[in-house]
Structure formats: structure tokens, C-alpha cells
Design an enzyme around this catalytic site. Structure first.
Site, PDB file in Angstrom:
ATOM      1  N   TYR A 198      35.092  43.577  20.309  1.00  0.00           N
ATOM      2  CA  TYR A 198      35.728  42.957  21.480  1.00  0.00           C
ATOM      3  C   TYR A 198      37.141  42.472  21.184  1.00  0.00           C
ATOM      4  CZ  TYR A 198      31.994  43.843  24.623  1.00  0.00           C
ATOM      5  OH  TYR A 198      31.111  44.516  25.418  1.00  0.00           O
ATOM      6  N   ASP A 232      39.510  44.100  32.466  1.00  0.00           N
ATOM      7  CA  ASP A 232      40.851  44.033  31.883  1.00  0.00           C
ATOM      8  C   ASP A 232      41.859  43.165  32.627  1.00  0.00           C
ATOM      9  OD1 ASP A 232      41.650  45.629  34.096  1.00  0.00           O
ATOM     10  OD2 ASP A 232      41.362  47.490  32.965  1.00  0.00           O
ATOM     11  N   HIS A 240      31.625  42.903  36.144  1.00  0.00           N
ATOM     12  CA  HIS A 240      31.189  42.946  34.746  1.00  0.00           C
ATOM     13  C   HIS A 240      31.892  41.921  33.869  1.00  0.00           C
ATOM     14  CE1 HIS A 240      29.595  47.356  35.329  1.00  0.00           C
ATOM     15  NE2 HIS A 240      28.792  46.441  35.826  1.00  0.00           N
ATOM     16  N   CYS A 285      29.536  30.080  25.886  1.00  0.00           N
ATOM     17  CA  CYS A 285      28.629  29.709  24.807  1.00  0.00           C
ATOM     18  C   CYS A 285      27.347  30.525  24.931  1.00  0.00           C
ATOM     19  CB  CYS A 285      28.318  28.225  24.884  1.00  0.00           C
ATOM     20  SG  CYS A 285      27.191  27.701  23.590  1.00  0.00           S
ATOM     21  N   CYS A 331      31.190  27.173  19.739  1.00  0.00           N
ATOM     22  CA  CYS A 331      31.297  26.350  20.934  1.00  0.00           C
ATOM     23  C   CYS A 331      31.749  24.936  20.575  1.00  0.00           C
ATOM     24  CB  CYS A 331      29.935  26.300  21.637  1.00  0.00           C
ATOM     25  SG  CYS A 331      29.876  25.156  23.023  1.00  0.00           S
ATOM     26  N   CYS A 333      28.654  22.423  21.519  1.00  0.00           N
ATOM     27  CA  CYS A 333      27.352  22.373  20.835  1.00  0.00           C
ATOM     28  C   CYS A 333      27.326  23.115  19.503  1.00  0.00           C
ATOM     29  CB  CYS A 333      26.259  22.904  21.764  1.00  0.00           C
ATOM     30  SG  CYS A 333      26.225  24.703  21.882  1.00  0.00           S
ATOM     31  N   GLY A 360      38.171  56.152  40.062  1.00  0.00           N
ATOM     32  CA  GLY A 360      38.041  56.183  38.606  1.00  0.00           C
ATOM     33  C   GLY A 360      36.760  55.609  38.048  1.00  0.00           C
ATOM     34  N   GLU A 384      37.712  64.068  38.015  1.00  0.00           N
ATOM     35  CA  GLU A 384      36.588  65.020  38.076  1.00  0.00           C
ATOM     36  C   GLU A 384      35.487  64.478  38.989  1.00  0.00           C
ATOM     37  OE1 GLU A 384      34.234  63.965  34.016  1.00  0.00           O
ATOM     38  OE2 GLU A 384      36.127  65.035  33.794  1.00  0.00           O
ATOM     39  N   ALA A 397      44.621  58.625  39.462  1.00  0.00           N
ATOM     40  CA  ALA A 397      44.762  57.482  40.360  1.00  0.00           C
ATOM     41  C   ALA A 397      46.217  57.024  40.475  1.00  0.00           C
ATOM     42  CB  ALA A 397      43.883  56.330  39.864  1.00  0.00           C
TER      43      ALA A 397
HETATM   44  P1  OAD Z   1      33.398  55.647  32.924  1.00  0.00           P
HETATM   45  O1  OAD Z   1      34.071  55.827  31.604  1.00  0.00           O
HETATM   46  O2  OAD Z   1      31.939  55.865  33.000  1.00  0.00           O
HETATM   47  O3  OAD Z   1      34.084  56.611  33.990  1.00  0.00           O
HETATM   48  C1  OAD Z   1      35.480  56.707  34.109  1.00  0.00           C
HETATM   49  C2  OAD Z   1      35.787  57.637  35.257  1.00  0.00           C
HETATM   50  O4  OAD Z   1      37.186  57.660  35.465  1.00  0.00           O
HETATM   51  C3  OAD Z   1      35.344  59.081  35.038  1.00  0.00           C
HETATM   52  O5  OAD Z   1      34.654  59.530  36.190  1.00  0.00           O
HETATM   53  C4  OAD Z   1      36.675  59.847  34.867  1.00  0.00           C
HETATM   54  O6  OAD Z   1      36.613  61.162  35.393  1.00  0.00           O
HETATM   55  C5  OAD Z   1      37.611  58.985  35.694  1.00  0.00           C
HETATM   56  N1  OAD Z   1      39.039  59.045  35.310  1.00  0.00           N
HETATM   57  C6  OAD Z   1      39.586  59.139  34.063  1.00  0.00           C
HETATM   58  N2  OAD Z   1      40.913  59.080  34.105  1.00  0.00           N
HETATM   59  C7  OAD Z   1      41.264  58.950  35.420  1.00  0.00           C
HETATM   60  C8  OAD Z   1      42.507  58.846  36.123  1.00  0.00           C
HETATM   61  N3  OAD Z   1      43.674  58.836  35.490  1.00  0.00           N
HETATM   62  N4  OAD Z   1      42.453  58.729  37.480  1.00  0.00           N
HETATM   63  C9  OAD Z   1      41.281  58.730  38.146  1.00  0.00           C
HETATM   64  N5  OAD Z   1      40.084  58.834  37.531  1.00  0.00           N
HETATM   65  C10 OAD Z   1      40.058  58.936  36.193  1.00  0.00           C
HETATM   66  O7  OAD Z   1      33.818  54.188  33.441  1.00  0.00           O
HETATM   67  P2  OAD Z   1      33.099  53.276  34.550  1.00  0.00           P
HETATM   68  O8  OAD Z   1      32.587  54.098  35.659  1.00  0.00           O
HETATM   69  O9  OAD Z   1      34.032  52.173  34.854  1.00  0.00           O
HETATM   70  O10 OAD Z   1      30.075  48.508  31.721  1.00  0.00           O
HETATM   71  O11 OAD Z   1      31.890  52.709  33.715  1.00  0.00           O
HETATM   72  C11 OAD Z   1      31.041  51.759  34.298  1.00  0.00           C
HETATM   73  C12 OAD Z   1      30.595  50.747  33.284  1.00  0.00           C
HETATM   74  O12 OAD Z   1      30.055  51.399  32.124  1.00  0.00           O
HETATM   75  C13 OAD Z   1      31.707  49.904  32.701  1.00  0.00           C
HETATM   76  O13 OAD Z   1      32.039  48.807  33.527  1.00  0.00           O
HETATM   77  C14 OAD Z   1      31.116  49.437  31.405  1.00  0.00           C
HETATM   78  C15 OAD Z   1      30.533  50.724  30.922  1.00  0.00           C
HETATM   79  O14 OAD Z   1      29.480  50.599  30.025  1.00  0.00           O
HETATM   80  C16 OAD Z   1      29.963  47.355  31.059  1.00  0.00           C
HETATM   81  O15 OAD Z   1      30.712  47.042  30.177  1.00  0.00           O
HETATM   82  C17 OAD Z   1      28.829  46.524  31.537  1.00  0.00           C
HETATM   83 ZN    ZN Z   2      27.619  25.426  23.593  1.00  0.00          ZN
END
Ligand code: OAD
Ligand code: ZN
Length: 251
Positions: free
Chosen positions: A64, A101, A116, A124, A151, A154, A191, A219, A235
Site C-alpha cells: 500500500y 486514488d 472502496h 485502526c 493507533c 489504543c 473504465g 475493450e 477515457a
Molecule cells: P479493472 O482493472 O478490473 O478494470 C479496468 C478496466 O479499465 C478494464 O475494463 C480496461 O479495459 C479499462 N481501461 C484501461 N485503460 C483504459 C482507458 N485509458 N480508458 C478507458 N478504459 C480503460 O479495474 P476495476 O474495474 O476498477 O477493488 O476493478 C474493480 C475493483 O477490483 C477495484 O476497485 C479493486 C479491484 O480489486 C478493491 O480494491 C476492493
Molecule cells: Zn485503535
């Protein structure tokens, strides 16, 4: 196709945006499942679950902190600014994001719902203590920290305030997002692979209530089968073009 989308947006009563990692890809932040996606090179179950944190908090924190550093260097791209502009024009009601982000807010979007969590917030692992590292001014300290953050209330370990696999989404954010989806007549899906639930229900809710789903992605995704309009493209290129056309229509 772009003209049609612009006309739909200009005449919509309530449009929401649903965004994922792809909208920040052009800012230099890696996605999860795409080409070079994080979950292609790292195992999510070793880095993004409560069990992983229990087993090896150092590994999880290193991951992280690395992402925080990357994200800290990233700036919003034209896609983030385009959504902020649609909100200013009175067209977009809210941005519902799966991203941690903070780039939507940095670009000027006001009503941002983070499903998320946020990578610049910590909490904590055992008491209710929470801290926003941008506000407390401790971001640098966290980034350069060698040991594990504790923390101040605690003494237990602090953890990133993000949603890990197997964890519930923040209830307030989820309720607000679902509430908006039920009323929206358009959702702009940008995206996201649409692979992670319950977040990915949002476009489905809009679709079931008779609203339109307009998708922008490089895609096809899990959402594409219900998309009324699918725009294949980056995008950061597609959205500014749409906003330009919307301005001409509303003028
Ligand atoms: P993914 O990585 O699963 O999907 C990203 C998407 O963005 C894909 O469909 C790509 O085709 C598309 N993509 C890439 N570049 C792009 C661009 N320049 N313009 C438009 N589209 C583009 O990401 P998420 O769908 O956000 O969860 O993933 C969902 C969750 O899975 C995240 O929030 C995270 C992850 O595990 C947690 O952390 C809980
Ligand atoms: Zn604490």
C-alpha cells in the site's frame, strides 16, 4: 454516436458516472485486471484481504505504501476533468467510483462517492480511530516509515481504510450510490471491468429501472451486454470530446 450521447446527456434529468481503474490509467496508475494489471503480477489474496493483513501486515503495508507513492505522483487526466465539468454544467449528479486514488476530487468533482475507500485514509484495526493523512499532514511520515503504523488511541496496528476482498463496502456510500442509481436516467460507465460486486450492480440497477447505460472502455467489459451505447476508446480522449459536444447542445 458522439452527437447522440451529447444530446442524451444534455436532456437528462439525472446522470451519474460509475468509474473504475481504467479512468486513472492515463494518469499512470496501474489497473487491476487489464494488460499489466496489478492482479496479473501480484496475488490479491496475499495483499488485499483481512487474512493477509493478519498474517503479514508488513507485506501488506509495503504494497500500500508503494501504491500511495505512485498515486501521490499522479495527476488527474482529461477524463477526470471532463466529469468535473459535466457536474458544473448541472448534468452530472455524482461520481460513484471504485477508485481509491482521490483523483476525481482533485479534478474538481464535488459529489464523489467512494465505494472502496481512499488510499490516503487509515483506520485502526481494532478501535474506531480514523485518520486522513492528507489532512493530518502525516503522509510523508507514513511513506518513509520503516516499521508498522500504530493507533495513537489504543496501540493496535493501523490499516489502510480501503475495502479488501471479503469485506463489506462502507454502508453509507453503498446506500447513497444505490439510491442515486435507482433514480438515474443515465449512467456513464467508465473504465471498469464490471467484475467486482456489489459495486458492479450499479449499472444493472439503472438498466432495470429503464435508464440508459453509456459505456466508455478500451475493450468490452462485464457491463457491455447491457450498454445502450458502447464507445470503444480511451477515457481521456473520449470524455473531453463528449463534453465539448454537450456544451454546444446546452448553449
Ligand atoms: P479493472 O482493472 O478490473 O478494470 C479496468 C478496466 O479499465 C478494464 O475494463 C480496461 O479495459 C479499462 N481501461 C484501461 N485503460 C483504459 C482507458 N485509458 N480508458 C478507458 N478504459 C480503460 O479495474 P476495476 O474495474 O476498477 O477493488 O476493478 C474493480 C475493483 O477490483 C477495484 O476497485 C479493486 C479491484 O480489486 C478493491 O480494491 C476492493
Ligand atoms: Zn485503535
Amino acid at each position: 454516436m458522439f452527437e447522440r450521447v451529447a444530446r442524451l446527456l444534455a436532456s437528462s434529468g439525472s446522470t451519474i458516472a460509475f468509474t473504475g481503474a481504467g479512468i486513472s490509467a492515463e494518469s499512470g496508475i496501474p489497473t487491476f485486471r487489464g494488460k499489466d494489471g496489478l492482479w496479473k503480477n501480484y496475488k490479491a489474496e496475499e495483499l488485499a484481504t483481512p487474512e493477509a493483513f493478519g498474517r503479514n501486515p508488513k507485506l501488506v503495508w509495503d504494497f500500500y505504501r508503494w501504491r500511495m507513492g505512485l498515486i501521490l505522483k499522479a495527476r488527474p487526466n482529461p477524463a477526470h476533468y471532463a466529469l468535473a465539468e459535466l457536474e458544473r454544467l448541472g448534468i452530472l449528479t455524482a461520481v460513484i467510483t471504485q477508485n481509491v486514488d482521490d483523483l476525481h476530487r482533485e479534478a474538481g468533482s464535488k459529489n464523489v462517492i467512494e465505494l472502496h475507500g481512499n488510499i490516503f485514509q487509515v483506520r485502526c484495526s481494532s478501535c474506531p480511530y480514523r485518520e486522513d493523512l492528507k489532512e493530518s499532514g502525516r503522509l510523508e511520515e507514513f511513506l518513509s516509515m520503516k516499521g508498522l503504523p500504530k493507533c495513537p488511541e489504543c496501540g493496535s496496528l493501523l490499516r489502510p481504510d480501503v475495502v479488501w476482498f471479503g469485506e463489506a463496502l462502507p454502508r453509507d456510500a453503498l446506500e447513497r450510490a444505490f439510491g442515486l442509481a435507482e433514480k438515474a436516467d443515465i449512467v456513464l460507465v467508465i473504465g471498469t471491468s464490471g467484475a467486482v460486486y456489489p459495486a458492479a450492480y450499479i449499472p444493472y440497477i439503472v438498466n432495470e429501472r429503464g435508464g440508459r447505460v453509456i459505456e466508455v472502455n478500451v475493450e468490452r467489459s462485464g457491463i457491455t451486454p447491457i450498454a445502450d451505447v458502447f464507445i470503444r476508446g480511451k477515457a481521456g480522449e473520449v470524455l473531453p470530446h463528449i463534453v465539448e459536444l454537450v456544451r454546444e447542445v446546452v448553449r
